[in-house]
Write an enzyme that holds these catalytic residues in place. Structure first.
Site, PDB file in Angstrom:
ATOM      1  N   ASN A 278       0.782  -1.097  -0.110  1.00  0.00           N
ATOM      2  CA  ASN A 278      -0.181  -0.038  -0.025  1.00  0.00           C
ATOM      3  C   ASN A 278       0.821   1.217  -0.125  1.00  0.00           C
ATOM      4  O   ASN A 278       1.977   1.251   0.181  1.00  0.00           O
ATOM      5  CB  ASN A 278      -0.747  -0.071   1.142  1.00  0.00           C
ATOM      6  CG  ASN A 278      -0.214  -0.103   2.705  1.00  0.00           C
ATOM      7  OD1 ASN A 278       0.161  -1.274   2.848  1.00  0.00           O
ATOM      8  ND2 ASN A 278       0.200   0.935   2.999  1.00  0.00           N
ATOM      9  N   ASP A 323      -5.003   0.812   1.921  1.00  0.00           N
ATOM     10  CA  ASP A 323      -4.247  -0.055   2.632  1.00  0.00           C
ATOM     11  C   ASP A 323      -4.517  -1.264   1.551  1.00  0.00           C
ATOM     12  O   ASP A 323      -4.300  -2.495   2.218  1.00  0.00           O
ATOM     13  CB  ASP A 323      -4.315  -0.281   4.265  1.00  0.00           C
ATOM     14  CG  ASP A 323      -3.356  -1.208   4.705  1.00  0.00           C
ATOM     15  OD1 ASP A 323      -2.223  -1.224   4.149  1.00  0.00           O
ATOM     16  OD2 ASP A 323      -3.518  -1.929   5.410  1.00  0.00           O
ATOM     17  N   LYS A 352      -5.959  -7.815  -1.080  1.00  0.00           N
ATOM     18  CA  LYS A 352      -7.096  -7.470   0.124  1.00  0.00           C
ATOM     19  C   LYS A 352      -8.084  -6.607  -0.602  1.00  0.00           C
ATOM     20  O   LYS A 352      -9.277  -6.653  -0.198  1.00  0.00           O
ATOM     21  CB  LYS A 352      -6.143  -6.186   0.765  1.00  0.00           C
ATOM     22  CG  LYS A 352      -5.232  -6.614   1.959  1.00  0.00           C
ATOM     23  CD  LYS A 352      -4.717  -5.485   2.469  1.00  0.00           C
ATOM     24  CE  LYS A 352      -3.857  -5.773   3.532  1.00  0.00           C
ATOM     25  NZ  LYS A 352      -3.378  -4.730   4.508  1.00  0.00           N
ATOM     26  N   CYS A 628      -2.040   3.562  20.409  1.00  0.00           N
ATOM     27  CA  CYS A 628      -1.906   2.373  21.263  1.00  0.00           C
ATOM     28  C   CYS A 628      -2.613   1.256  20.634  1.00  0.00           C
ATOM     29  O   CYS A 628      -2.324   0.010  20.912  1.00  0.00           O
ATOM     30  CB  CYS A 628      -2.571   2.514  22.649  1.00  0.00           C
ATOM     31  SG  CYS A 628      -2.010   4.195  23.257  1.00  0.00           S
ATOM     32  N   CYS A 631      -1.641  -2.253  18.610  1.00  0.00           N
ATOM     33  CA  CYS A 631      -0.909  -3.314  19.453  1.00  0.00           C
ATOM     34  C   CYS A 631      -1.611  -3.692  20.681  1.00  0.00           C
ATOM     35  O   CYS A 631      -1.726  -4.907  21.018  1.00  0.00           O
ATOM     36  CB  CYS A 631       0.448  -2.776  19.940  1.00  0.00           C
ATOM     37  SG  CYS A 631       1.782  -2.675  18.728  1.00  0.00           S
TER      38      CYS A 631
HETATM   39 CA    CA Z   1      -0.233  -2.426   4.988  1.00  0.00          CA
END
Ligand code: CA
Length: 699
Positions: A278, A323, A352, A628, A631
């Site tokens: 991407n 993406d 994707k 945050c 993850c």
């Molecule tokens: Ca990616």
């Protein structure tokens, strides 16, 4: 040792009768060169064509119900495991989190050696999608390993001794390697990742003996659109440079286009075909406001194997905004798509963006593109294969629900092709995403930097039932896709998305691991479930099969983890068993068991009272989503791969929180300082949000 090895090869070849005469000459030659390719799993996709189809058929539809556990091996990690085990000369080479490589006796699972490249744990913060590794390559007694921090290493296959190690990236930039190298001729090929954080993508070829760079192909221009002195210079000047403008975040962030997964050697046409990722940042309006299609983002590219010189490209998603990587499995095969139904060598990919593509392998000509899941971003493709976009899907200020979302209709989990059934088995999914331009966009070279608002559609007070509704909107399935008729032959619905990669065998079987911890065998023709076993840990990695001493084994690595588990696995907690990194091998009539996972009881209670007004909590939510969530999980709910911050004693104490979040006290565990992106007040707002979530959690 040498005598034993060659003796074993002879046996294996005798058992399988050598490469069948009906194979194309080139494939026959490469199988012969690989010696026991029929009986083992000597390269990432099984053979050069990467069909993930084994000709072994000792295990078949009639006896697969007798499959039992032959052995298990503990990879000693609770992080994501995505590896394809490579099996060569009776030894299995399997990678786990932090690029640690384990060499095992393929018959017994006995550990022969372990190579830990000692990755600095702070590098974990550069990894978009967990500290995973998808496997190694092997050639002539040398194993090649891509290391998370950008190194490429060559090791003695027998002893694990390091032969050479080269740094393939600029380590000051947020590059990582999670993909498997490929050996082509006398070169080892490796790409990299990092487009979520801001890098410029490329594919490199190194000399197998010395580690010297042989060629490099950049997938996007450099900021000055000047020559790099690389194999890509001519193609960039002629084709790619005119599709980029002269301003925007790409100048600073590299533009993206990383080659993080699929790299295939087309031996018939002597070319390397690879998938490009991407854009960086995702949002094309901030990436390149004056530009065009942004080649070679989201493209399939073919280059000369010896020189890396451009041959052809096909762009799946012009001017990527979502993406929509085109790095997913590339499979080469002969399909009856030539004149008069004659065989035609084709490239197949299900990237994707939700379309299944068939291209001519020699020329790259577009043959077909068909949605394999429902998609909302186009009304279809034109005759040349260019998407006809739905205008609203190109998100800007307004919130829009886009499907597929950035996790894709199909991600890295490999698909497989059975030349006997003519079907491609796709681990497909539906994971829509609410998308909106990030009004606060700025370049941040360590944290995620996409120009897309990860807090879009969220409020601290999600209505009751929202989690359930979110979960219901996310689907996972195994599709047996007919690439000639351009339609599914059969479909199996799973419990949710993010299931494992696929293995096809001449025994008429399709094997796939699932998020709920099962490994299942399906009938390749009908999709009927023939066998399944609970492995007590979610499975994302693809199984492989091989023969040792006349017995066929199937093996798979468990350890769900990785991007989806971190970002959205909350929706499936507690449906997903704990992530336990382990290799499980099966053979007929074996009677072993999978050990129970070591359960560390979690005290799931808030460790401090909630604090802060609605404004502070809402500000904390936005900072959390930006810094945050990818993850530690959306809504501060972890799927168990990383600590659930809601129950953390660190979140109970402002001083400890600041030590970790702003001063990097847990850097050696991968939690780097966020002081460059969060002020002390921001960090405290995040803490207010986390405790808010802790106290509103259902008991
Ligand atoms: Ca990616």
């Amino acid at each position: 040792m040498k005598g034993w090895r060659s003796g074993w090869w002879a046996l294996a070849l005798a058992a399988c009768g050598g490469p069948p005469a009906d194979l194309p000459t080139a494939e026959r030659d490469s199988l012969a060169r690989a010696g026991s390719a029929h009986a083992e799993w000597r390269s990432y996709g099984g053979t050069y064509d990467e069909q993930r189809h084994s000709r072994l058929k000792q295990i078949d539809t009639g006896n697969v119900s007798r499959l039992g556990v032959a052995w298990t091996y503990d990879l000693k990690t609770g992080r994501g495991v995505e590896a394809t085990p490579i099996v060569a000369d009776g030894v299995m080479y399997v990678t786990s989190a932090w690029s640690v490589l384990h060499a095992l006796d393929a018959k017994t699972g006995r550990e022969l050696w372990v190579h830990d490249p000692q990755v600095d744990r702070a590098v974990g913060a550069k990894a978009c999608c967990d500290v995973v590794n998808r496997g190694v390559a092997i050639r002539d007694g040398v194993v090649f390993l891509g290391v998370l921090d950008g190194r490429l290493q060559a090791l003695d296959a027998r002893t694990g001794k390091l032969l050479w190690s080269v740094m393939t990236v600029d380590p000051s930039k947020p590059y990582t390697i999670t993909g498997a190298p490929r050996v082509v001729k006398d070169m080892v090929l490796i790409g990299n990742g990092g487009a979520e954080l801001g890098v410029r993508g490329y594919l490199s070829a190194y000399d197998v003996k010395t580690g010297a760079l042989r060629w490099r192909f950049y997938t996007v221009p450099n900021p000055r659109k000047a020559p790099d002195g690389a194999a890509s210079d001519d193609a960039l000047a002629r084709i790619a440079n005119p599709t980029w403008g002269d301003r925007g975040a790409w100048i600073r962030d590299g533009g993206g286009g990383t080659v993080w997964d699929s790299i295939v050697y087309d031996e018939v046409n002597d070319q390397v075909i690879f998938g490009v990722g991407n854009g960086s940042p995702w949002n094309a309006d901030v990436r390149d406001p004056g530009g065009g299609d942004n080649l070679f983002l989201s493209s399939i590219v073919a280059v000369d194997a010896d020189t890396g010189a451009y041959r052809w490209h096909y762009q799946t998603t012009p001017r990527d905004h979502w993406d929509y990587t085109a790095t997913q499995t590339i499979i080469l095969a002969d399909l009856p798509l030539g004149e008069g139904g004659r065989p035609r060598r084709v490239v197949m990919q299900a990237p994707k963006n939700g379309f299944f593509y068939v291209l001519d392998a020699r020329t790259g000509a577009f043959l077909s593109g068909t949605p394999f899941v429902p998609q909302t971003w186009t009304t279809g493709l034109d005759a040349k294969g260019r998407p006809i976009e739905v205008k609203a899907a190109r998100y800007a200020r307004d919130l829009v629900l886009v499907s597929p979302g950035p996790l894709g209709a199909h991600n890295w989990q490999p698909m497989a092709f059975n030349p006997g059934t003519g079907l491609v088995y796709i681990p497909a999914q539906e994971v829509p995403q609410a998308m909106r331009a990030d009004a606060l966009f700025a370049s941040r070279p360590v944290a995620w930097n996409t120009g897309m608002d990860f807090a879009a559609g969220l409020t601290p007070e999600l209505p009751p039932g929202a989690l359930k509704a979110l979960r219901a909107g996310m689907k996972g399935r195994l599709i047996a896709w007919d690439p000639v008729r351009r339609a599914p032959r059969w479909t199996v619905e799973h419990e949710g998305p993010w299931n494992g990669g696929v293995l096809s065998t001449a025994g008429g079987l399709v094997f796939q691991g699932k998020l709920n911890g099962e490994l299942v065998a399906y009938d390749a023709v009908s999709g009927r479930r023939l066998w399944g076993m609970n492995l007590k840990a979610g499975v994302a990695a693809p199984p492989v099969t091989y023969m040792v001493d006349g017995e066929q084994y199937v093996a798979v690595a468990t350890g769900w983890g990785s991007a989806f588990a971190l970002a959205a696995g909350f929706a499936f907690d507690p449906a997903v068993p704990p992530a336990v990194g382990r290799v499980v091998a099966f053979r007929l009539d074996a009677k072993g068991t999978v050990p129970d996972p070591p359960l560390e009881p979690i005290d799931a209670t808030p460790k401090a009272p909630a604090f802060g007004d609605a404004k502070l909590v809402a500000a904390g939510m936005v900072h959390y989503a930006r810094n945050c969530a990818v993850c530690h999980g959306q809504l501060a709910i972890s799927s168990g791969v990383l600590p659930d911050l809601r129950w953390s004693p660190i979140a109970a104490d402002p001083a400890s929180w600041a030590e970790v979040v702003l001063k990097g006290a847990l850097r050696d565990r991968g939690m780097v300082s966020f002081a460059r992106y969060l002020t002390p007040a921001d960090a405290e707002a995040v803490r207010a949000y986390v405790l808010h979530q802790a106290h509103r959690a259902p008991s």
